[in-house]
Design an enzyme around this catalytic site. Sequence first.
Site, PDB file in Angstrom:
ATOM      1  CG  ASP A  76       4.862  -5.345   6.247  1.00 20.08           C
ATOM      2  OD1 ASP A  76       5.524  -4.787   5.361  1.00 20.08           O
ATOM      3  OD2 ASP A  76       4.221  -4.724   7.117  1.00 20.08           O
TER       4      ASP A  76
ATOM      5  CD  GLU B 252       5.621  -1.640  -0.217  1.00 18.74           C
ATOM      6  OE1 GLU B 252       4.727  -0.941  -0.724  1.00 18.74           O
ATOM      7  OE2 GLU B 252       5.593  -2.042   0.960  1.00 18.74           O
TER       8      GLU B 252
END
Length: 499
Positions: free
Chosen positions: A182, A277
């Site tokens: 992340d 992403e």
Amino acid sequence: MRSEFIHQLVSLAAELAGGVPGGKTASEELGPNARWYASSWQRVGGVDLFLARDGVERCLVVAGAGPEAARVPGEAVATGERPVKVAAYSSETCAALRALFPWTAPRALPKGRPSFGCGDRLGVATPGQLRALRQTRAALVLAQQSVRELTLTGRSYAEVVDAATWGVFQEGYQEGFGADGDHLKTVDEVRTLLEAGATFITLDLSLCLGRASGLPEMPDAVRQLEGNSWELAGERLEGSPDDLQGFWRVYGPAFAFIEEADALCRQARGAGGYDLEVSVDETAHATRPIDHLLLATELVRRGIAVSSIAPRFPGEFQKGIDYIGDRERLEREVAIHAEIAHRFGYKLGVHSGSDKFAVFPLFARYGGDRLHVKTAGTSWLEAVRVVAATDPALFRAIWAQATEGFPRAREYYHINTSLADVAGKADVPDSELPRLLDDDACRQFLHITYGEILKAPAPGGGTLSDALQENLARNEARYALGLEAHFRRHADGLGFTSP
């Protein structure tokens, strides 16, 4: 491990030899704070494998002989025709599980379903998270940590993946899960986390956006969008010269990073073997819908297939508490951002998504199955809630360390809470301590100070991290039930539990 516990495991393995995984079994309790997990019982090639725990010590039990048993490291504790060995929780044991049971290894998420990311800073939250979410429509990301979290907890990303593998095997969950590296800001971070097992890469563009030194010339394809207009959610977006220049000045420097990261993912995982992403949520201003549209258009032109884009929405998506801001404006902009995601075929990313119960319905309304929602520290807060209810002295030690470390922790996170907001709030009877986890200021105070807490010495020796793990082992069922209720509330609000 205690010899008595080992003897119980050997006896249990002999008993299971006459049964079938999933069938009726003996009690899972193996004494005070010791147990085995019937949901983990698997049989492959005539070899039985299951997980057990004695206090904080966790192990994989392997009963039987053959190549499957030989692939698992461990200590032989019984010999004969049906030998038994015990493999302590370790990276080697988790790697053996992934080799024997591919469903315990992370993979790319399935298409056409919403997805939900679960952070786990302590490595023991996966069972409770799964019990809440396994029956929903959402594809799950169970290994999710940022470089910031890894630094503050002192864990490696490989350890995060191992914890998810163990929890998935413990629950017998075979539907697959993702592993999200992340908020990665550099190519080196992307490379490192891919090597450690990440299958979902979140690119944080904050170091690239608006960087004048890295601004390439605007491509003709972007210039040619001048004068175009798009109807989205009842709003008209115009490709004016100022909008195009503004977009390129901010986003132009980021495309080299995105392209290099995507190439690394493709090399490591193969086409279709990863999720990518693009995140612009940690910026100073809300993402303009026209910028989102132009970003998506340019990514398509460059052949970069993203799984999701996470804009910065108007208002405040702060850690551990509900949404702050103008909900009418949020709804208007979510409608546009969601329609862009629908048109381009990716998901709308919602970061800091935990506890945003007031606005979950509008994301469900406009995003539908094109949503990827991330939570991070809310599982940590549920762990602290368990401590508050079961060991007031430990909770007060945690609170004291959070107070001392709060100024340092606040450098990493944007929150409204100050030390003055929580001063004196823990001066309550022990029975009232759990209620502090329902107070916004206290939640944020405890949410961001996890790194300061985990590494601090505990009053009885060891670290507060050690004391937390011991408490959660003693109160395993309570923690799982708390997580199950909390995440079920998230899934219900987002519409993930409806057909």
